[in-house]
Design a protein around this motif. Structure first.
Motif, PDB file in Angstrom:
ATOM      1  N   GLY A  77     -95.823  45.246  19.406  1.00 46.50           N
ATOM      2  CA  GLY A  77     -96.828  44.184  19.372  1.00 46.50           C
ATOM      3  C   GLY A  77     -96.827  43.410  18.066  1.00 46.50           C
ATOM      4  N   TRP A  82     -98.236  39.776  19.230  1.00 47.58           N
ATOM      5  CA  TRP A  82     -99.167  39.716  20.350  1.00 47.58           C
ATOM      6  C   TRP A  82    -100.582  39.484  19.838  1.00 47.58           C
ATOM      7  N   ARG A  86    -104.099  41.504  24.009  1.00 50.03           N
ATOM      8  CA  ARG A  86    -102.868  41.929  24.705  1.00 50.03           C
ATOM      9  C   ARG A  86    -102.413  43.288  24.175  1.00 50.03           C
TER      10      ARG A  86
END
Length: 129
Positions: A77, A82, A86
């Motif tokens: 991530g 992200w 999310r």
């Protein structure tokens, strides 16, 4: 840049994500399988057959592997930048049976879309000033 399914702008990929992506995929599957074994095999054995051993073994293994899964999801991530929502949803998916498989599939589709953007940008001829 293009828009993704989640509304944020899709950034082209760099090569730094590949190792993190492979680690995430492996841990998503392993965590998902361990959770399914825990919920659908070990817990019923504990309460229906009075056999607490499998819960102790599979539960401990899943707990340890879930922490590794969280770290791999965080690594991926951060590399893919992200949004926090999310990242949180992907990380939480390891706590619901079968959801880690769904989240892994979603991440695979996102990375495929980003790879397509990257390939298009690489194939575009460089503009001369």
């Amino acid at each position: 840049m293009t828009s993704s399914v989640y509304g944020e702008r899709t950034r082209p990929l760099t090569t730094s994500y590949r190792g993190a992506y492979l680690r995430y995929r492996v841990m998503a599957y392993v965590t998902g399988v361990m959770l399914v074994l825990l919920v659908f095999v070990a817990v019923p054995l504990k309460y229906l057959a009075d056999t607490p051993g499998p819960v102790a073994v599979v539960g401990t293994a899943h707990g340890f592997l879930f922490i590794v899964y969280l770290l791999t999801a965080l690594d991926l991530g951060v590399r893919l930048r992200w949004p926090l929502l999310r990242l949180g949803l992907v990380m939480i998916s390891g706590t619901i049976p079968f959801m880690s498989f769904v989240a892994e599939r979603s991440v695979t589709h996102e990375i495929g879309a980003r790879a397509t953007v990257t390939q298009r940008e690489a194939a575009r001829p460089a503009s001369s000033p």
